[in-house]
Design a protein around this motif. Sequence first.
Motif, PDB file in Angstrom:
ATOM      1  N   LEU A 276       5.869  -0.201  -8.837  1.00  0.00           N
ATOM      2  CA  LEU A 276       4.393  -0.271  -8.483  1.00  0.00           C
ATOM      3  C   LEU A 276       4.087  -1.495  -7.665  1.00  0.00           C
ATOM      4  CD1 LEU A 276       2.628   0.315 -11.986  1.00  0.00           C
ATOM      5  CD2 LEU A 276       2.504   1.510 -10.165  1.00  0.00           C
ATOM      6  N   GLU A 279      -1.735  -0.467  -7.547  1.00  0.00           N
ATOM      7  CA  GLU A 279      -1.740   0.696  -8.098  1.00  0.00           C
ATOM      8  C   GLU A 279      -1.000   1.826  -7.626  1.00  0.00           C
ATOM      9  OE1 GLU A 279      -5.618   1.700  -9.622  1.00  0.00           O
ATOM     10  OE2 GLU A 279      -5.602   0.192 -11.185  1.00  0.00           O
ATOM     11  N   VAL A 280      -0.055   1.447  -6.400  1.00  0.00           N
ATOM     12  CA  VAL A 280       0.550   2.476  -5.699  1.00  0.00           C
ATOM     13  C   VAL A 280       1.866   2.575  -6.265  1.00  0.00           C
ATOM     14  CG1 VAL A 280       1.469   2.863  -3.468  1.00  0.00           C
ATOM     15  CG2 VAL A 280      -0.862   1.798  -3.515  1.00  0.00           C
ATOM     16  N   ALA A 282       5.296   3.243  -5.426  1.00  0.00           N
ATOM     17  CA  ALA A 282       6.196   2.948  -4.162  1.00  0.00           C
ATOM     18  C   ALA A 282       7.660   2.914  -4.010  1.00  0.00           C
ATOM     19  CB  ALA A 282       5.825   1.427  -3.697  1.00  0.00           C
ATOM     20  N   ASP A 283       8.038   3.539  -2.981  1.00  0.00           N
ATOM     21  CA  ASP A 283       9.544   3.980  -2.906  1.00  0.00           C
ATOM     22  C   ASP A 283      10.243   2.894  -1.836  1.00  0.00           C
ATOM     23  OD1 ASP A 283      12.094   4.952  -2.132  1.00  0.00           O
ATOM     24  OD2 ASP A 283      11.337   6.353  -1.154  1.00  0.00           O
ATOM     25  N   ARG A 284      11.262   2.054  -2.486  1.00  0.00           N
ATOM     26  CA  ARG A 284      11.974   1.337  -1.650  1.00  0.00           C
ATOM     27  C   ARG A 284      13.493   1.736  -1.513  1.00  0.00           C
ATOM     28  NH1 ARG A 284      11.049  -5.313  -1.795  1.00  0.00           N
ATOM     29  NH2 ARG A 284      12.244  -4.898   0.153  1.00  0.00           N
ATOM     30  N   SER A 293      10.034  -2.460   3.831  1.00  0.00           N
ATOM     31  CA  SER A 293       8.965  -1.709   3.659  1.00  0.00           C
ATOM     32  C   SER A 293       8.991  -0.804   2.427  1.00  0.00           C
ATOM     33  CB  SER A 293       8.800  -1.045   5.097  1.00  0.00           C
ATOM     34  OG  SER A 293       9.903  -0.047   5.233  1.00  0.00           O
ATOM     35  N   ALA A 295       7.564   2.948   0.867  1.00  0.00           N
ATOM     36  CA  ALA A 295       6.641   4.374   1.115  1.00  0.00           C
ATOM     37  C   ALA A 295       5.889   4.790  -0.133  1.00  0.00           C
ATOM     38  CB  ALA A 295       7.859   5.688   1.348  1.00  0.00           C
ATOM     39  N   GLU A 296       4.613   5.016   0.240  1.00  0.00           N
ATOM     40  CA  GLU A 296       3.817   5.357  -0.968  1.00  0.00           C
ATOM     41  C   GLU A 296       4.025   6.977  -1.500  1.00  0.00           C
ATOM     42  OE1 GLU A 296      -1.168   6.026  -1.581  1.00  0.00           O
ATOM     43  OE2 GLU A 296      -0.507   4.602  -0.224  1.00  0.00           O
ATOM     44  N   THR A 299      -0.668   6.985  -6.339  1.00  0.00           N
ATOM     45  CA  THR A 299      -1.327   6.105  -7.111  1.00  0.00           C
ATOM     46  C   THR A 299      -1.463   6.542  -8.654  1.00  0.00           C
ATOM     47  OG1 THR A 299      -3.753   6.960  -6.712  1.00  0.00           O
ATOM     48  CG2 THR A 299      -2.616   5.932  -4.937  1.00  0.00           C
ATOM     49  N   THR A 332       7.421  12.535   0.454  1.00  0.00           N
ATOM     50  CA  THR A 332       6.602  11.881  -0.411  1.00  0.00           C
ATOM     51  C   THR A 332       5.241  12.761  -0.679  1.00  0.00           C
ATOM     52  OG1 THR A 332       5.787  10.852   1.610  1.00  0.00           O
ATOM     53  CG2 THR A 332       7.415   9.598   0.794  1.00  0.00           C
ATOM     54  N   ARG A 336       3.146  12.949  -4.642  1.00  0.00           N
ATOM     55  CA  ARG A 336       1.644  13.190  -5.034  1.00  0.00           C
ATOM     56  C   ARG A 336       1.222  14.169  -5.521  1.00  0.00           C
ATOM     57  NH1 ARG A 336      -2.299   9.567  -3.277  1.00  0.00           N
ATOM     58  NH2 ARG A 336      -0.960   8.740  -1.627  1.00  0.00           N
TER      59      ARG A 336
END
Length: 493
Positions: A276, A279-280, A282-284, A293, A295-296, A299, A332, A336
């Motif tokens: 997280l 509230e996102v 996130a992919d690392r 960086s 990637a979203e 949420t 990605t 969602r």
Amino acid sequence: MGTNLDALTHRDAPGWAGLNVLVTGLGVSGFAAADALLERGANVTVVDGKEPAAGSPLADRAEILGVLGAHLLLGPQHPQALPEGGAPDLIVTSPGWAPHQPLLAAAAERAIPIWGDVELAWRLRPEQGAAPWITVTGTNGKTTTVQMLASILSAAGLRATSAGNVGTPVIEAIQDPQGYQVIAVELSSFQLHWSHSLRPLASACLNIAPDHVDWHGSLEEYTRAKGKVYENTEIACVYNVADPVTERLVEQADVQEGCRAIGFTLGMPAPSMVGLVEEVLADRAFIDDRQRSAAELGTLDDLRDASGHVAPHVIANALAAAALARAAGVPTSAIRDGLRAWTPEPHRIAHVATKDEVTWIDDSKATNPHAATASLTAYPSVVWIAGGLLKGAKVDELVAAARDRLRGVILIGADREQIAEAMRRHAPDVPVIDVANTDTDAMDRVVQEAALLARPGDVVLLAPAAASMDMFENYHQRGVAFAAAVERHLQEG
């Protein structure tokens, strides 16, 4: 007959025909196993300790298998020993049968191979074009994660399904006439114990907490069985950063060359993790520049329930499902879309009603202390409904962790005094109401007592931390009774 079981690696292997197989258990998975083996030409004997009542599902399954040519040994005397006559080439056991069960213990002494229904399903896949498996286990959250994963895979345009411990037996899924492109498989510790050769595309153990110790013999054996989910994984082993035991199981696993360890966390993700960022989701882990960086993936708004709430363990399950899907190459955008399309199973943090600023939540599926802890810690102020069959589980840690959140506690079921004792030790100032009724109508009194304790802003939470069979047929019936009692109370009010 001296069949080489190692050669039985696909459904068209010649060794199935004439194989002498003993199937233990005539439940849904046992029936599916026997049916599949008969179709391959095996000689099948089925043992079950129950005598089927006329018109029951057991009687229907027995009749079908009898017509197909199975030999049936039904009744309490049959599971006590191996059938008379020659030893079978193989035993395929239903998940609920423990290793110390007399028939299985006798088989082990004679070195008769024992497979579970999942092992059989793996070996009955087609030789070419078999759908890869993505496997999930854990003390809690398996079903939710697998269903989230299936929703994500479908959103990516893949023909996918969920199967395994809850729902469709894996044997049925692998025999689907149209075939699947990928299968999300929920695995219990029982199923993993009896599995030997699975090779998943990606795998996850969500968490480890004491459970089913009576079946496995010790917490160590239970943990070891859970860890088998990672064996032979090809792409990614997904672990829970908040549960170091799961990471250790990854480190100990014998995986395929190039397989990666991917963590999921409710905190800020490090490289090779999903987590997280505010509230996102996130992919690392599955991006090119994961050092600098992320990637979203979605949420928290994609996960909120009807009351606008999202429990931390639901977020954790979503992150685990996302990591597994990303390991399978899912984009990605599908994460969602899949999370938005996902619908929670009944009785899992299910919003029943909100009235006068009091929210009523049904988490009847919280059948052990670990699950109840996750549920309780999702809310700041709770009237907690608990109790049932604890199956030897301890509740002191649960009560100590939740005490500052408790407005009051209402206890039901056979083992409610154990929870009452823990309350006296760790939360003596919290009001405790003991409902001694053991009939299903007790839920009306439970709801009435909860309503008296609740204040605006509170959550009345059914999260029993215990099994239901002392008062109800199963956790589903318990949840239905709770929701119906809430509805009656609110209508009367």
